[in-house]
Design a protein around this motif. Structure first.
Motif, PDB file in Angstrom:
ATOM      1  N   GLY A  85       0.821  -1.203   0.000  1.00  0.00           N
ATOM      2  CA  GLY A  85       0.000   0.000   0.000  1.00  0.00           C
ATOM      3  C   GLY A  85       0.855   1.252   0.000  1.00  0.00           C
ATOM      4  O   GLY A  85       2.082   1.209   0.054  1.00  0.00           O
ATOM      5  N   LYS A  86       0.189   2.371  -0.041  1.00  0.00           N
ATOM      6  CA  LYS A  86       0.841   3.673  -0.102  1.00  0.00           C
ATOM      7  C   LYS A  86       1.759   3.930   1.096  1.00  0.00           C
ATOM      8  O   LYS A  86       2.845   4.466   0.935  1.00  0.00           O
ATOM      9  CB  LYS A  86      -0.254   4.736  -0.155  1.00  0.00           C
ATOM     10  CG  LYS A  86       0.108   6.013  -0.771  1.00  0.00           C
ATOM     11  CD  LYS A  86      -1.159   6.839  -0.907  1.00  0.00           C
ATOM     12  CE  LYS A  86      -0.867   8.182  -1.495  1.00  0.00           C
ATOM     13  NZ  LYS A  86      -2.025   9.033  -1.531  1.00  0.00           N
ATOM     14  N   GLU A  87       1.332   3.518   2.296  1.00  0.00           N
ATOM     15  CA  GLU A  87       2.119   3.777   3.502  1.00  0.00           C
ATOM     16  C   GLU A  87       2.168   2.598   4.459  1.00  0.00           C
ATOM     17  O   GLU A  87       3.205   2.287   5.006  1.00  0.00           O
ATOM     18  CB  GLU A  87       1.532   4.983   4.260  1.00  0.00           C
ATOM     19  CG  GLU A  87       1.604   6.281   3.497  1.00  0.00           C
ATOM     20  CD  GLU A  87       1.074   7.460   4.290  1.00  0.00           C
ATOM     21  OE1 GLU A  87       0.435   7.254   5.346  1.00  0.00           O
ATOM     22  OE2 GLU A  87       1.306   8.595   3.856  1.00  0.00           O
ATOM     23  N   ALA A  88       1.035   1.978   4.711  1.00  0.00           N
ATOM     24  CA  ALA A  88       0.920   0.964   5.762  1.00  0.00           C
ATOM     25  C   ALA A  88       1.554  -0.368   5.356  1.00  0.00           C
ATOM     26  O   ALA A  88       1.600  -0.722   4.177  1.00  0.00           O
ATOM     27  CB  ALA A  88      -0.545   0.737   6.129  1.00  0.00           C
ATOM     28  N   ARG A  89       2.032  -1.067   6.369  1.00  0.00           N
ATOM     29  CA  ARG A  89       2.538  -2.432   6.220  1.00  0.00           C
ATOM     30  C   ARG A  89       1.997  -3.218   7.410  1.00  0.00           C
ATOM     31  O   ARG A  89       1.626  -2.656   8.439  1.00  0.00           O
ATOM     32  CB  ARG A  89       4.075  -2.481   6.230  1.00  0.00           C
ATOM     33  CG  ARG A  89       4.736  -1.748   5.078  1.00  0.00           C
ATOM     34  CD  ARG A  89       4.473  -2.453   3.744  1.00  0.00           C
ATOM     35  NE  ARG A  89       5.109  -1.806   2.624  1.00  0.00           N
ATOM     36  CZ  ARG A  89       4.533  -0.897   1.833  1.00  0.00           C
ATOM     37  NH1 ARG A  89       3.300  -0.495   2.088  1.00  0.00           N
ATOM     38  NH2 ARG A  89       5.170  -0.388   0.805  1.00  0.00           N
ATOM     39  N   SER A  90       1.974  -4.535   7.288  1.00  0.00           N
ATOM     40  CA  SER A  90       1.493  -5.352   8.398  1.00  0.00           C
ATOM     41  C   SER A  90       2.509  -6.435   8.720  1.00  0.00           C
ATOM     42  O   SER A  90       3.371  -6.771   7.912  1.00  0.00           O
ATOM     43  CB  SER A  90       0.134  -5.981   8.065  1.00  0.00           C
ATOM     44  OG  SER A  90       0.262  -6.864   6.973  1.00  0.00           O
ATOM     45  N   MET A  91       2.385  -6.943   9.926  1.00  0.00           N
ATOM     46  CA  MET A  91       3.225  -8.051  10.381  1.00  0.00           C
ATOM     47  C   MET A  91       2.321  -8.981  11.173  1.00  0.00           C
ATOM     48  O   MET A  91       1.564  -8.520  12.028  1.00  0.00           O
ATOM     49  CB  MET A  91       4.376  -7.531  11.238  1.00  0.00           C
ATOM     50  CG  MET A  91       5.437  -8.541  11.558  1.00  0.00           C
ATOM     51  SD  MET A  91       6.827  -7.712  12.418  1.00  0.00           S
ATOM     52  CE  MET A  91       8.138  -8.853  12.068  1.00  0.00           C
ATOM     53  N   LYS A  92       2.389 -10.270  10.857  1.00  0.00           N
ATOM     54  CA  LYS A  92       1.533 -11.257  11.511  1.00  0.00           C
ATOM     55  C   LYS A  92       2.378 -12.248  12.287  1.00  0.00           C
ATOM     56  O   LYS A  92       3.498 -12.581  11.894  1.00  0.00           O
ATOM     57  CB  LYS A  92       0.694 -11.991  10.471  1.00  0.00           C
ATOM     58  CG  LYS A  92      -0.264 -11.080   9.737  1.00  0.00           C
ATOM     59  CD  LYS A  92      -1.007 -11.808   8.650  1.00  0.00           C
ATOM     60  CE  LYS A  92      -1.887 -10.830   7.899  1.00  0.00           C
ATOM     61  NZ  LYS A  92      -2.496 -11.422   6.735  1.00  0.00           N
ATOM     62  N   PHE A  93       1.784 -12.718  13.370  1.00  0.00           N
ATOM     63  CA  PHE A  93       2.416 -13.729  14.220  1.00  0.00           C
ATOM     64  C   PHE A  93       1.403 -14.847  14.411  1.00  0.00           C
ATOM     65  O   PHE A  93       0.312 -14.618  14.927  1.00  0.00           O
ATOM     66  CB  PHE A  93       2.798 -13.114  15.574  1.00  0.00           C
ATOM     67  CG  PHE A  93       3.661 -11.895  15.433  1.00  0.00           C
ATOM     68  CD1 PHE A  93       5.034 -12.008  15.380  1.00  0.00           C
ATOM     69  CD2 PHE A  93       3.083 -10.634  15.323  1.00  0.00           C
ATOM     70  CE1 PHE A  93       5.839 -10.874  15.231  1.00  0.00           C
ATOM     71  CE2 PHE A  93       3.873  -9.497  15.179  1.00  0.00           C
ATOM     72  CZ  PHE A  93       5.247  -9.629  15.129  1.00  0.00           C
ATOM     73  N   THR A  94       1.759 -16.054  13.980  1.00  0.00           N
ATOM     74  CA  THR A  94       0.812 -17.164  14.001  1.00  0.00           C
ATOM     75  C   THR A  94       0.895 -18.010  15.266  1.00  0.00           C
ATOM     76  O   THR A  94      -0.025 -18.774  15.550  1.00  0.00           O
ATOM     77  CB  THR A  94       1.027 -18.071  12.780  1.00  0.00           C
ATOM     78  OG1 THR A  94       2.389 -18.541  12.799  1.00  0.00           O
ATOM     79  CG2 THR A  94       0.753 -17.315  11.487  1.00  0.00           C
ATOM     80  N   SER A  95       1.992 -17.875  16.011  1.00  0.00           N
ATOM     81  CA  SER A  95       2.192 -18.696  17.201  1.00  0.00           C
ATOM     82  C   SER A  95       3.299 -18.056  18.045  1.00  0.00           C
ATOM     83  O   SER A  95       3.976 -17.126  17.602  1.00  0.00           O
ATOM     84  CB  SER A  95       2.628 -20.111  16.800  1.00  0.00           C
ATOM     85  OG  SER A  95       3.911 -20.066  16.187  1.00  0.00           O
ATOM     86  N   PHE A  96       3.499 -18.599  19.233  1.00  0.00           N
ATOM     87  CA  PHE A  96       4.596 -18.122  20.074  1.00  0.00           C
ATOM     88  C   PHE A  96       5.947 -18.421  19.431  1.00  0.00           C
ATOM     89  O   PHE A  96       6.877 -17.620  19.540  1.00  0.00           O
ATOM     90  CB  PHE A  96       4.505 -18.724  21.480  1.00  0.00           C
ATOM     91  CG  PHE A  96       3.373 -18.138  22.281  1.00  0.00           C
ATOM     92  CD1 PHE A  96       3.511 -16.926  22.937  1.00  0.00           C
ATOM     93  CD2 PHE A  96       2.157 -18.792  22.360  1.00  0.00           C
ATOM     94  CE1 PHE A  96       2.474 -16.373  23.660  1.00  0.00           C
ATOM     95  CE2 PHE A  96       1.102 -18.247  23.086  1.00  0.00           C
ATOM     96  CZ  PHE A  96       1.265 -17.036  23.732  1.00  0.00           C
ATOM     97  N   ASP A  97       6.053 -19.555  18.746  1.00  0.00           N
ATOM     98  CA  ASP A  97       7.293 -19.873  18.038  1.00  0.00           C
ATOM     99  C   ASP A  97       7.548 -18.873  16.917  1.00  0.00           C
ATOM    100  O   ASP A  97       8.688 -18.448  16.689  1.00  0.00           O
ATOM    101  CB  ASP A  97       7.251 -21.292  17.458  1.00  0.00           C
ATOM    102  CG  ASP A  97       7.384 -22.368  18.528  1.00  0.00           C
ATOM    103  OD1 ASP A  97       7.853 -22.059  19.649  1.00  0.00           O
ATOM    104  OD2 ASP A  97       7.006 -23.526  18.251  1.00  0.00           O
ATOM    105  N   ASP A  98       6.489 -18.484  16.205  1.00  0.00           N
ATOM    106  CA  ASP A  98       6.610 -17.498  15.143  1.00  0.00           C
ATOM    107  C   ASP A  98       7.039 -16.145  15.717  1.00  0.00           C
ATOM    108  O   ASP A  98       7.903 -15.464  15.153  1.00  0.00           O
ATOM    109  CB  ASP A  98       5.279 -17.378  14.393  1.00  0.00           C
ATOM    110  CG  ASP A  98       5.383 -16.555  13.129  1.00  0.00           C
ATOM    111  OD1 ASP A  98       6.416 -16.657  12.416  1.00  0.00           O
ATOM    112  OD2 ASP A  98       4.419 -15.808  12.833  1.00  0.00           O
TER     113      ASP A  98
END
Length: 120
Positions: A85-98
């Motif tokens: 996108g123009k500015e935003a980015r995301s970060m995902k965490f699927t588990s404690f190990d991740d």
């Protein structure tokens, strides 16, 4: 660690299967740099330092999701910041190990944001 009681209260009412993981991501962000603070904006925990760094997407039920409001502009190479996108980015965490695998990168993002804000 700059925990805010308003955010603590928000978590008391947060009913989500990812609650413990979201809480762990919160703690990782707050531990990354003493300059970062938290508050509630847009009905979600938001991390700030001289501007909005990131907010949780509280409705995610299969992972913990952070939206970095100006993620495109955070200096550095962060392969787990997703989006085009123009500015935003995301970060995902699927588990404690991740989270453990991404914790160093997450801390580097927080530090890079704070350092960048100091230069403004």
């Amino acid at each position: 660690m700059n925990k805010n009681s308003v955010v603590d209260d928000w978590f008391k009412n947060y009913d989500n299967p990812m609650k413990e993981l979201v809480q762990a991501v919160r703690e990782a962000i707050l531990a990354a740099d003493e300059r970062i603070e938290e508050t509630i904006k847009w009905q979600a925990p938001t991390f700030v330092y001289r501007g909005n760094l990131a907010s949780f997407f509280p409705k995610a039920k299969k992972h913990a999701s952070l939206m970095f409001h100006k993620g495109k502009f955070i200096p550095g190479d962060f392969p787990n910041l997703e989006g085009d996108g123009k500015e935003a980015r995301s970060m995902k965490f699927t588990s404690f190990d991740d989270l453990e695998a991404k914790k160093e990168e997450l801390a580097a993002i927080v530090i890079a944001w704070c350092d960048q804000q100091e230069m403004k």
